[in-house]
Design a protein around this motif. Sequence first.
Motif, PDB file in Angstrom:
ATOM      1  N   GLU A 278     -26.374  36.411  -0.835  1.00  0.00           N
ATOM      2  CA  GLU A 278     -26.764  35.052  -1.224  1.00  0.00           C
ATOM      3  C   GLU A 278     -27.926  35.008  -2.221  1.00  0.00           C
ATOM      4  O   GLU A 278     -28.274  33.933  -2.706  1.00  0.00           O
ATOM      5  CB  GLU A 278     -27.082  34.235   0.045  1.00  0.00           C
ATOM      6  CG  GLU A 278     -25.878  34.212   0.994  1.00  0.00           C
ATOM      7  CD  GLU A 278     -25.992  33.149   2.075  1.00  0.00           C
ATOM      8  OE1 GLU A 278     -26.779  32.210   1.907  1.00  0.00           O
ATOM      9  OE2 GLU A 278     -25.292  33.281   3.086  1.00  0.00           O
ATOM     10  N   ASN A 307     -34.738  26.534  -1.617  1.00  0.00           N
ATOM     11  CA  ASN A 307     -33.818  27.252  -0.734  1.00  0.00           C
ATOM     12  C   ASN A 307     -34.379  27.444   0.669  1.00  0.00           C
ATOM     13  O   ASN A 307     -33.836  28.237   1.454  1.00  0.00           O
ATOM     14  CB  ASN A 307     -33.477  28.626  -1.322  1.00  0.00           C
ATOM     15  CG  ASN A 307     -32.513  28.508  -2.479  1.00  0.00           C
ATOM     16  OD1 ASN A 307     -31.739  27.546  -2.546  1.00  0.00           O
ATOM     17  ND2 ASN A 307     -32.566  29.442  -3.394  1.00  0.00           N
ATOM     18  N   LYS A 310     -31.933  26.419   3.508  1.00  0.00           N
ATOM     19  CA  LYS A 310     -30.755  27.290   3.463  1.00  0.00           C
ATOM     20  C   LYS A 310     -31.095  28.690   4.028  1.00  0.00           C
ATOM     21  O   LYS A 310     -30.315  29.281   4.782  1.00  0.00           O
ATOM     22  CB  LYS A 310     -30.308  27.416   1.994  1.00  0.00           C
ATOM     23  CG  LYS A 310     -28.962  28.017   1.795  1.00  0.00           C
ATOM     24  CD  LYS A 310     -28.618  27.951   0.298  1.00  0.00           C
ATOM     25  CE  LYS A 310     -27.378  28.760   0.006  1.00  0.00           C
ATOM     26  NZ  LYS A 310     -27.156  28.943  -1.424  1.00  0.00           N
TER      27      LYS A 310
END
Lengths: 425, 411
Positions: A278, A307, A310
């Motif tokens: 990722e 991010n 996430k």
Amino acid sequence: MIFNRKFLVKGRVRIAVHLRNSESLSLRIITRGGRALDPEAREGTTGLMASLFLHGCRGKAYEDVVEELESTGTSLYFSPSLEAIQASFWSLREFAHKVLGILRDCLEAPDFPAQELERERGRALAELKRVWDEPEEAASRIFSGKVFGLHPYSRLETVSSLRRITREDLLERFKKSFLSGSTYMALAGREEDVEEALEVLLPIFREGETPLEFPEPSPLPMRIYFYLKEDAEQTQIRMGHPSFTRAYPHYEEALVLNYILGGGGFSSRLMERIRAREGLTYSIRSSFLPMLRAGLFSISTFTRPENTLKTLEAVIDEVKRTLKEGVTGEEVEKAKSYFIGHFPLGLETPSQVVSLLSSVLFYGLGEDYPERFLEKIRALGPEDVNRMARDVLFPEKFQVVVVGNEEALKEVEGMGKVERVFPEY
Amino acid sequence: MMEFRYEILPTDFGSRVLLIPRTAPLVSFQIWVRAGSKYERPGITGISHMLEHMMFKGSRNYGPQEHARRVQEMGGEFNAFTAHDKTVYFENISPEYLEEIVKMEADRFLYPSFDPREFSREKEVVMEERKLRTDNSPYGKAEEELFALAFQAHPYHWPIIGWASDIENFSREALVSYFRERYTPSNSFFVLCGQIPDNALRLVEKYFGAWKGGKPQDPPMPREPEQRGSRRSEMIMDVKLPFVFLGFVTPGYCHGDFVLLSLIDRILTEGESSRLWQSLVHKEALASRAGGGIYPMGDYSLFFFYGVSQGEGDVEALEAALVKEIVNYELEPPELEKARNQVLAETVSSLERSYYTGISAGEGLINCGEPGTFLRQLERIKGARVEDVLEVWGKYLKEERRNTVLIRGKG
């Protein structure tokens, strides 16, 4: 026997010796009772005491002590941890005699001069501020203070606790340190140097034992802490919970589990998913830190502010997946191969051997521990690892610490209730 | 006193192998390439470091990160680092695995994938690394600024990791082209240190035999103009404790003055008995930390100092006190003797590990053409006289050569 070693008990001090024809002497003394023994509201006492051992002993001034010591090219460290204080050095043989004399004087008759206490207090107070300038250090400090909840292992030094500490507190604390029944020594070098070290140092350990009686901390319901660093361009993340002690009979299984989850660098699931797949971070790692009375499981990483959520979710999801699906036979074999292959590499230098032997002594692992460790690792299968995983990993009980900017704060709020943290000064 | 024997052997494909046999339970296998940030140019700064990352992202016979995973399965240690003058790849492993390691290294040096998707993803990772070390760290930021200030013409001006906009913009094609030019046999050498099997050279030749490429055309290296006045940069950051960095451009690793400067470094910055610590931290309590060191590089070095203030107040007073100590050109023999012992202890200590021995020898070979340089430097240190050290001290650490980076808090 993988490497030569012998164990002795002199008086009540337990000793491990590794002989080799080196040009150096490596030594580590480890004594039970670290920062966890700081008196309440006087957190920082052990840290100040450790930093003051060289600041004058047996009537000799700080400047003279460090001048004499460093003229030998030797660094002598006094390092406090939660449960222990370590004194360690590596010295050229030709100077070992002098260094041993300095160590003896400072451990037997430290002066803790009042003026030096004030100087070190000033530095400690400044360091306490500096920690908040570096997001990495701020995150680690907050995590240390939160992960054990209200347990004494969570207590950290603060501005007010540091200000309260007196010279008498240091002397009182010193009385409970380096007592013969709680002190261990590991040495590596030539026989004559080792013998001299024992002769010089053994008489300094006073009779007695340092008790370290604390209940084992338990994992707590998940809480999320956030420290706002307005100009942070990156979010620092720590998460984890209290875990098993070093006496846990399935320590080796946990090592293998952690290697597969997040301790094995590019071989780990967290690194594979969070970095390689990722691209959310440059680095992520997990670790177990088992101690005498408590243990800690932690994951540490960082990511871009946008991010943050996430990354948090992906990390927790990966831990849950590991619990749900278990580890595979192939992963376990690879982890075992790492530990078995790596073990001898960690024994190249005298200092590395001393480090291993001091752990064997301090945690009472037994004289044949190095061989038993390898045997236990060799015998492990995936079922052993999966059986214990649910006893040591509790992602729903993570204490989560995030340091970042406003954008990161908004992201974290997506996870649930967030408690803001503010510097203590 | 110190075990250091070595042999340099030419390979049949145009490279060299440096063998340093030792009694150790392991072998450190290192590949040194003359591909550091000084060979870059504006627009592609950081490409050497990016290339180092991409070397872990797969080759003809190994998938992304498979190299790393395989070394770990052997129980080995591995990594790579990019510096101003070179990039070094290494594995510390049990000797039984040496052949497999050489085979894997050859695969990525001869047939790297440089997969476009991996390239894009790894750029993000490198940007995070840059933020970690520089953009999000006040000390990292100050260090970057210090290099940019001290080196105005030479490529040491830009950071090894590269400027953020260059990392964002340079292309995969630029990376491949840089790789083809610089990763060649004659621009690289191998170091093996530790328990070395008799067939080590044959193994390297067996797997690297098809490695082709000539000597790269190095870009012209600008000479750093003589600094004729102090330079200064000030920044406001979110810090509670203001701090100051000072830097002086000094000669490179092979220059005769370098070892004398390393003695001055010990005198000023090494340990709690050092002048900076005793004066700034202990006596005057202006700093909570003070120290410094030398960034050793090939063409020049950077002698740097720092002080972190103890309160929110007068960082100029700290700066002035720091400068006062640096230009205090006095030295008595016992202080020189102390510095000598510190260098000796450090050298013996590093020789206890095969990896560090290999690194020390590699530094000597890449910079000075001689693996035993660090021992020659030690000999020079043993013979150094007070007047030799003072001469070098006054020559390089003077006001008009000073570069200052000062960081203040927002409040």
